[in-house]
Write an enzyme that holds these catalytic residues in place. Sequence first.
Site, PDB file in Angstrom:
ATOM      1  N   ASP A   1       0.839  -1.198   0.000  1.00 59.81           N
ATOM      2  CA  ASP A   1       0.000   0.000   0.000  1.00 59.81           C
ATOM      3  C   ASP A   1       0.878   1.254   0.000  1.00 59.81           C
ATOM      4  OD1 ASP A   1      -2.176   1.638   0.145  1.00 59.81           O
ATOM      5  OD2 ASP A   1      -2.988   0.785   1.977  1.00 59.81           O
ATOM      6  N   ASP A   2       0.947   1.943  -1.135  1.00 58.95           N
ATOM      7  CA  ASP A   2       1.721   3.182  -1.261  1.00 58.95           C
ATOM      8  C   ASP A   2       3.230   2.951  -1.230  1.00 58.95           C
ATOM      9  OD1 ASP A   2      -0.816   4.265  -1.141  1.00 58.95           O
ATOM     10  OD2 ASP A   2      -0.353   5.721   0.430  1.00 58.95           O
TER      11      ASP A   2
ATOM     12  N   CYS B   1      -5.517   4.479  -4.330  1.00 65.45           N
ATOM     13  CA  CYS B   1      -5.594   3.121  -3.774  1.00 65.45           C
ATOM     14  C   CYS B   1      -6.750   2.290  -4.311  1.00 65.45           C
ATOM     15  CB  CYS B   1      -5.685   3.202  -2.256  1.00 65.45           C
ATOM     16  SG  CYS B   1      -4.322   4.090  -1.470  1.00 65.45           S
TER      17      CYS B   1
ATOM     18  N   ASP C   1       0.063  -0.684  -5.091  1.00 65.53           N
ATOM     19  CA  ASP C   1      -1.111  -0.109  -5.737  1.00 65.53           C
ATOM     20  C   ASP C   1      -0.835   1.233  -6.388  1.00 65.53           C
ATOM     21  OD1 ASP C   1      -0.797   1.209  -3.318  1.00 65.53           O
ATOM     22  OD2 ASP C   1      -2.881   1.020  -2.689  1.00 65.53           O
ATOM     23  N   ASN C   2       0.072   2.010  -5.825  1.00 66.37           N
ATOM     24  CA  ASN C   2       0.414   3.317  -6.406  1.00 66.37           C
ATOM     25  C   ASN C   2       1.743   3.777  -5.828  1.00 66.37           C
ATOM     26  OD1 ASN C   2      -2.305   4.093  -4.436  1.00 66.37           O
ATOM     27  ND2 ASN C   2      -0.319   4.878  -3.824  1.00 66.37           N
TER      28      ASN C   2
END
Length: 466
Positions: A10-11, A49, A235-236
């Site tokens: 996540d991130d 996200c 995700d990003n």
Amino acid sequence: MRNILLLIADDLGRMTGCYGEHAIATPNIDRLAETGTRFDMAFTSTASCSASRSVIYTGLHTHETGQYGLNHNHHHFMTFDHVETAPALLNVAGMKTGIIGKVHVGPDAVYPWQVREESWERDVRHAANRASVFFENAKAEQKPFFLTIGFIDPHRDETRGGFGNDRDYPGVEDRVFSPQAVSVPPFLTDLPEVRQELAEYYRSIYRLDQGVGMVLDALEKAGLADDTLVVFLSDNGSPFLNSKTTLYDAGVRLPLIIRKPGGSKGVENPNLVSFTDILPTFLDWAGHEAPPGPRKGRSLLPILESETLEDDWQAVFGSHTFHEITNYWPTRFMRTTRYKYHRNVAWQLDFPFSGDLYGSLTWEGIRNQNPAMIGSRSVKNYVRRPPEELYDLEADPHEVKNLADNPAHRDRLVAMRRATETWQRETRDPWLYRDGVSLRAIEKHLENGLAVPDRFDFDPDNPGSR
């Protein structure tokens, strides 16, 4: 049996050792790359996200699915009911489907994992233990599986500069990094506030990496590693300005590592691939034919072990519309091996700050500089952007020098604009605009003879249509 294990950070962005960030310790992620394929040119469609996760699970861009932005709380963006998703399709294929940790897409009926253990906790040991139970149950049921682990790390927490490091996690080692020892990425400014946050960010990444190792160990212990396609990605981009929520490369050029049983090791794949290719890859691996429909993504298995740039894998497209419900800023991009084109649909609006980035110590430090700079980009140019941007990434990898108005690049700008608009038409994008209106909204009028001026925006000083 052919199983699938999907690990989503996540991130994270590309903040790992195997992607060149050596100040961070990520031995487990690096080891996974050594035993499989590391894609160097992997791109999400959007740096947000929920939206990015929907692309992974549907093989479609957000403007095709309705998952325009964040799913939780009052943002409440949802995937259209008719969209076929990875858990739904792989349920039909006879697999045991499950998700542990962060879900962040909806509605539940469109994403029907058979086992759903949603959690916003960062206890990676607990997640690995639950994965172990899932593996053993799949073995007992003699069913192939598709399991997603949605890690919360290294997302920001709800403090101004924290990343979930304010508590102990049993069985998980905490590693403290010095602000002086971090590597400030070129898309940020070297300030004390930035270094302080990066040091905490590194701690969260170190915890994530341990979680990856624990889940892979559980897979090995269950005797399933030799039957399981393992996919690791983020995700990003990292949760900093110039990255997350932007379509600059720091936001959308991401890690993608795939380990196929019996496949080659240590492959460095240069092909431009999209997260829209992930679901087709899963269906291909599972031996389940993709249903007819609008998906433009392709299975990565045929090029998985390629270390040369293939002719048909030299461009990707992306689509961002919202992050939070109040962060409306629709943009489309086209990326080739060297050039990047951005079409900023609502360019008259200031580029919005997501809540976590606005509240960060990094932004406080940056905005109070004189001059205020985010890396090599001025704050003014970050917030106020033109209708089109064109960058030569060989000369300008951080997308600072806009060539859209450069006569020497006019032909390239027009060619990439046309290619992007062709892709928008093929994907039925409502944000293909002329004269300030969506062409999709007026398509029946166009069929009946309506003529629209060939310009992006309505001009109140010259309102005529002829």
